[in-house]
Scaffold this active site. Sequence first.
Site, PDB file in Angstrom:
ATOM      1  N   CYS A   1       0.724   3.636  10.525  1.00 47.68           N
ATOM      2  CA  CYS A   1       1.112   4.600   9.664  1.00 47.68           C
ATOM      3  C   CYS A   1       1.856   5.580  10.491  1.00 47.68           C
ATOM      4  CB  CYS A   1       0.091   5.207   8.937  1.00 47.68           C
ATOM      5  SG  CYS A   1       0.694   6.587   8.054  1.00 47.68           S
TER       6      CYS A   1
ATOM      7  N   SER B   1       0.979  -1.051  -0.133  1.00 50.25           N
ATOM      8  CA  SER B   1       0.059   0.067  -0.045  1.00 50.25           C
ATOM      9  C   SER B   1       0.850   1.274   0.122  1.00 50.25           C
ATOM     10  CB  SER B   1      -0.856   0.151   1.329  1.00 50.25           C
ATOM     11  OG  SER B   1      -1.517   1.146   1.322  1.00 50.25           O
TER      12      SER B   1
HETATM   13  C1  LIG Z   1       5.573   6.612  -0.500  1.00 55.09           C
HETATM   14  C2  LIG Z   1       5.202   5.726   0.738  1.00 55.09           C
HETATM   15  C3  LIG Z   1       3.777   5.705   0.966  1.00 55.09           C
HETATM   16  C4  LIG Z   1       3.220   4.637   1.812  1.00 55.09           C
HETATM   17  N1  LIG Z   1       2.014   4.749   2.196  1.00 55.09           N
HETATM   18  C5  LIG Z   1       1.344   3.449   2.880  1.00 55.09           C
HETATM   19  C6  LIG Z   1       0.133   3.420   3.242  1.00 55.09           C
HETATM   20  O1  LIG Z   1      -0.796   4.412   2.691  1.00 55.09           O
HETATM   21  N2  LIG Z   1      -0.467   2.651   4.152  1.00 55.09           N
HETATM   22  C7  LIG Z   1       0.201   1.568   4.632  1.00 55.09           C
HETATM   23  O2  LIG Z   1      -0.132   0.688   5.234  1.00 55.09           O
HETATM   24  N3  LIG Z   1       1.724   1.510   4.088  1.00 55.09           N
HETATM   25  C8  LIG Z   1       2.223   2.509   3.393  1.00 55.09           C
HETATM   26  N4  LIG Z   1       3.583   2.524   3.242  1.00 55.09           N
HETATM   27  C9  LIG Z   1       4.525   1.542   3.532  1.00 55.09           C
HETATM   28  C10 LIG Z   1       4.518   0.338   2.993  1.00 55.09           C
HETATM   29  O3  LIG Z   1       3.174  -0.239   2.427  1.00 55.09           O
HETATM   30  C11 LIG Z   1       5.253  -0.865   3.331  1.00 55.09           C
HETATM   31  O4  LIG Z   1       4.855  -0.971   4.495  1.00 55.09           O
HETATM   32  C12 LIG Z   1       7.022  -0.139   3.616  1.00 55.09           C
HETATM   33  O5  LIG Z   1       7.303   0.765   2.466  1.00 55.09           O
HETATM   34  C13 LIG Z   1       7.995  -1.240   3.729  1.00 55.09           C
HETATM   35  O6  LIG Z   1       8.161  -2.091   2.480  1.00 55.09           O
HETATM   36  P1  LIG Z   1       9.209  -1.543   1.258  1.00 55.09           P
HETATM   37  O7  LIG Z   1      10.455  -1.311   2.055  1.00 55.09           O
HETATM   38  O8  LIG Z   1       9.197  -2.672   0.576  1.00 55.09           O
HETATM   39  O9  LIG Z   1       8.867  -0.176   0.857  1.00 55.09           O
HETATM   40  C14 LIG Z   1       3.982   3.379   2.309  1.00 55.09           C
HETATM   41  C15 LIG Z   1       5.381   3.543   1.875  1.00 55.09           C
HETATM   42  C16 LIG Z   1       5.773   4.447   1.113  1.00 55.09           C
HETATM   43  C17 LIG Z   1       7.093   4.415   0.658  1.00 55.09           C
END
Ligand SMILES: Cc1cc2nc3c(=O)[nH]c(=O)nc-3n(C[C@H](O)[C@H](O)[C@H](O)COP(=O)(O)O)c2cc1C
EC number: 1.3.-.-
Lengths: 304, 304, 259, 259
Positions: free
Chosen positions: A130, A21
């Site tokens: 969040c 997400s």
């Molecule tokens: C720009 C951005 C926006 C995000 N927005 C949300 C969100 O709206 N809801 C949520 O549960 N996680 C959100 N996340 C977290 C990601 O879903 C994920 O949990 C986190 O980035 C770790 O995974 P990654 O290292 O592969 O990005 C966001 C992450 C990023 C980078």
Amino acid sequence: MVKLAVDINGYLLKNPVMTASGTFGFGEEYEDFIDIGALGGIVVKGTTLHHREGNAYPRMAETASGMLNAVGLQNKGVDHFVSSIYPRIKHYDTGIFVNVSGSTIEEYIQTAEKLNGLEQIPGIELNISCPNVKEGGMSFGVHCPSAIAVTRAVRDVYKGHLMVKLSPNVTDVTEMARAVEGAGADSISLINTLLGMAIDAEKRRPLLSTVTGGLSGPCIKPVALRMVWQVYNAVKVPVIGMGGIMNATDAIEFMLAGSTAIQVGTANFIDPSISVQIVEGIKAYMLRHDITDVNSLIGGMLID
Amino acid sequence: MVKLAVDINGYLLKNPVMTASGTFGFGEEYEDFIDIGALGGIVVKGTTLHHREGNAYPRMAETASGMLNAVGLQNKGVDHFVSSIYPRIKHYDTGIFVNVSGSTIEEYIQTAEKLNGLEQIPGIELNISCPNVKEGGMSFGVHCPSAIAVTRAVRDVYKGHLMVKLSPNVTDVTEMARAVEGAGADSISLINTLLGMAIDAEKRRPLLSTVTGGLSGPCIKPVALRMVWQVYNAVKVPVIGMGGIMNATDAIEFMLAGSTAIQVGTANFIDPSISVQIVEGIKAYMLRHDITDVNSLIGGMLID
Amino acid sequence: MYMKKRVELFTVTRNRRINNEYIVLYAKANGELPDISPGEFVEIKVENGQNTFLRRPISIHEVHQETNEMLLLIQEVGEGSRLLAALMPGDKLDLIYPLGNSFTVPKSGRMLLVGGGVGVAPLLILGRRLREEGAEVNFLLGARDREILMDLTDYKQHGLVGVTTEDGSAGVKGYVTDHPLLKERLKDMDRVYTCGPDAMMRAVAAVAKEAGIPCEVSLENMMACGFGACLCCVVETREGNKNTCTEGPVFNIDDLKGW
Amino acid sequence: MYMKKRVELFTVTRNRRINNEYIVLYAKANGELPDISPGEFVEIKVENGQNTFLRRPISIHEVHQETNEMLLLIQEVGEGSRLLAALMPGDKLDLIYPLGNSFTVPKSGRMLLVGGGVGVAPLLILGRRLREEGAEVNFLLGARDREILMDLTDYKQHGLVGVTTEDGSAGVKGYVTDHPLLKERLKDMDRVYTCGPDAMMRAVAAVAKEAGIPCEVSLENMMACGFGACLCCVVETREGNKNTCTEGPVFNIDDLKGW
Ligand SMILES: Cc1cc2nc3c(=O)[nH]c(=O)nc-3n(C[C@H](O)[C@H](O)[C@H](O)COP(=O)(O)O)c2cc1C
Ligand SMILES: Cc1cc2nc3c(=O)[nH]c(=O)nc-3n(C[C@H](O)[C@H](O)[C@H](O)COP(=O)(O)OP(=O)(O)OC[C@H]3O[C@@H](n4cnc5c(N)ncnc54)[C@H](O)[C@@H]3O)c2cc1C
Ligand SMILES: Cc1cc2nc3c(=O)[nH]c(=O)nc-3n(C[C@H](O)[C@H](O)[C@H](O)COP(=O)(O)OP(=O)(O)OC[C@H]3O[C@@H](n4cnc5c(N)ncnc54)[C@H](O)[C@@H]3O)c2cc1C
Ligand SMILES: Cc1cc2nc3c(=O)[nH]c(=O)nc-3n(C[C@H](O)[C@H](O)[C@H](O)COP(=O)(O)O)c2cc1C
Ligand code: FES
Ligand code: FES
């Protein structure tokens, strides 16, 4: 042929690769690059009861092997999702999960209720983690009583699959995992971003308008893997792991640590077709290792 | 001339640059590379009451912009430090702090007592945050009551400067900081390593003998900076910041976030002369920005 | 016409150094280059950077449709741009493109294109397209000093070129707003386009607004993705936050809040 | 004699490809190269690696004292070694050296030097030094197949060279322990040195032990620093944990636990 389908507590994903997400928009942003239907599932942008403008610019800072974001759940509200976005994306041949956030339990409940009965939405991902909003968000996800309360309240009204997304910003993630499992979560996804901060030494100012923000990318992978492994050993419901997954090898590590499915987040920004490449990479790994069913990888880490 | 000296609650460091425990041996390992006397202070290897062999090999894994370690407090015990090592290093023209660890409060007390009155040891750093030992270590540092108990017990017997080192693996680091401040800490250092894990996907095995280990390096800098800033705003005692400091710019960021002094850790492995280069880099920054006293950087981050 | 975004491996065919800080990379597509509109940009993956995790957004400076080459003007400011500026013929360039919206290109009228620093990049393709469509092109290019002034040859093909430098080492001394094109002849213009440092664009926008002349700015907000997925690059508009990378980078100043 | 450790920027003078997987880097010191003992190693900083945060430990393969050059034999196994193998004359190499202890170099006797894979690296300088001191040198070098077998020319200057390949494409088919030098003529040897994959070294150590012949092994434990500061590289010895980087990499097997 290798078997790629995984069952997350009653709902079948055609393969273990989902998108995270907030990093995958509503899928539409990626239509130019990939066939969304090749994915096991997608989790769309964090959705709240009411329209939110999110935080002020700047919302992003690059860090060593990662990035900080402070988007702050910008979205047009759940009604807009149901009336305008859902009709546009419901044809995707994949499981569409809606990431649900709120400032109060009542907001979570109302948002979840409005998502009941959308035929192509098999479930929601409850975002109690969040770090980028003043009220609600992470505060629910770092203390057991509130995590239990919000999970149970949503469980009571929401009929589909209830995935609960945990925060890594806690002393003991297994405590949180057991709490939400007990409160009715069908599956547990983790990790959300680590709370971090960045400063411009020359200007002596924070790089984010909110000073602190959420850290994601490969820099957090070791922490994420550890928490997935801990939670896998603590609960019975399936675990959906994420945090810094950049390629198929990373995805397999998360499965070995105990993930039934994984989510690809920040990596989508660097290569918008990476999620589908990861599906292919998992297949290649299985062929190379003579594995016929991807399920045999789940929690398959060998310890002497 | 710029003024580089900083006062950590009664003890004067000639400059804000220290080295972090476990990454600088007893200083001797760096004698070929630098003049130890050019540093503000050094924190020597984690010391316990009794000799410890530490964890089994392998103890190290490289990660994105960082590394995991599972050394597990290998050391020859405090008596050996006092009788054999101290005489060899006491001539260093810098403040030598001993990092003290234990499995029980009694062990912490006895270790600290044995370090009382060593003339060239102005203080100890109480390590209540080591993630790599089964008993004691981090478990003291993630819950307030035990953190208070061990800090108070050591405070009662130890006469020198008492620096307490906090774990980042907690829900609310300010709670811990206030707890140890109340229990008599003269200063607070943070962060120790984040608990992480790495897996070899090909061999399906953990890369560390202990499965989980401590994550350090630039990957953790955003988390460290955030915690330093939070703690700086929560307590009155000086904060000594660390976590991924690789160069003078990083060091200045930590000072702007509220560090009175900083510690250089993993960076020493990559460039054994980096600590002294950071002292020079801070000077250069001050000249460029017309800053005459380094103290004006402490907590100097500007927020609208 | 909507051009499908794609990830594609280009091949560097030339690295032309303009001055101490600027180079132009010529990058050749594998096949046929799609139509590019002025104002669009690319997101470049910086290989082998130790601190370049995210892609780098770079404007499309010019396009040579015959040879399927895209030109990118790059200013060396940090690790990413330095690594890009070191690429040599034969090296690969991993691009996502074409990204963003584009400048309005009317078929007639008197146009003023104001660029500062590396913000002059998208004005070259814009100037050419405006001239081809039938508009009159006036460039006003600002630089710190003559050492980092752009090579003006290409610009001069498409119109008149005014220059300012902060130290007066070339053209008019001062900022672009000190140049007669903006101080005296602005009222003759039908439209102003500007790209460059925030402070410069705001100053240009202010005089254009005061003179009641339509003004388009190209913003350089910090971007994580470049194609609308992360919501990091937002700018406040009268209709709420908009993505600079998809609904921009070109905005009419009337739509922006606080401009 | 203790050689002070230092961080120094070497210049690559040559990159000699041996086969598909191996290259030899020639690295020239700024000034005079200090005395190097066989078995010592360097820690190399890999510039521009996206996943190479720590330095890479590499044995000193040979030293050309006249030209102040150090030779490093590098096998391409991952990002770090691949980037090192791509270095070209003129490129810089940031080294910490000399690190570690060294092999015993007696003035006489019959020596067997057993190397497997890239473990042959330190045996070249060791063989030369043994010959110079007056000992008789016998190399036994094992490789997967002839494609990745070392260039033997240099080794042959210092003694007899036996070879095994797993597929029999060169020398004796099988592992080093299948070669007559270890199967039949081991009893004639006064000392065995071995470096290579863990399994090979253990097999060699076992036969040496059984034959009652002193045996030194050079370990390749995972290292974070290379100079005794991190305690990550430990090996269990009869006197407790020892650092492979400072008290090794060379150990007499009698001192190691479980060997
Ligand atoms: C720009 C951005 C926006 C995000 N927005 C949300 C969100 O709206 N809801 C949520 O549960 N996680 C959100 N996340 C977290 C990601 O879903 C994920 O949990 C986190 O980035 C770790 O995974 P990654 O290292 O592969 O990005 C966001 C992450 C990023 C980078
Ligand atoms: C739509 C768009 C078009 C652009 N077009 C060009 C172009 O044609 N040519 C060109 O040289 N540059 C252009 N930029 C700016 C370019 O993206 C940055 O200079 C580059 O990302 C810096 O990367 P770096 O690794 O060299 O610097 P870093 O080490 O990341 O940063 C160095 C300095 O550059 C500044 N910087 C970093 N990112 C940006 C950014 N997104 N915008 C402005 N400043 C930034 C930082 O403030 C920092 O002080 C454009 C930016 C955007 C958003
Ligand atoms: C004292 C010492 C001397 C060495 N001498 C040489 C030499 O002369 N020539 C040479 O080519 N290599 C030598 N090595 C091994 C070399 O350090 C590794 O191959 C190298 O670090 C791998 O880096 P990479 O980035 O290419 O691979 P990575 O991507 O880091 O790893 C690729 C593979 O290499 C293996 N590997 C990583 N580090 C080591 C290590 N320290 N030891 C063994 N395997 C490792 C890993 O298991 C992994 O599967 C030596 C190691 C030590 C400790
Ligand atoms: C190999 C290694 C050993 C360490 N040993 C100790 C220790 O004995 N006691 C302690 O308090 N911290 C220890 N640490 C933690 C560091 O002192 C420091 O808190 C941490 O590494 C974060 O800083 P850095 O990112 O600059 O390395 C160790 C870290 C490393 C990498
Ligand atoms: S940069 Fe990601 S939405 Fe604009
Ligand atoms: S590698 Fe650090 S002590 Fe040996």
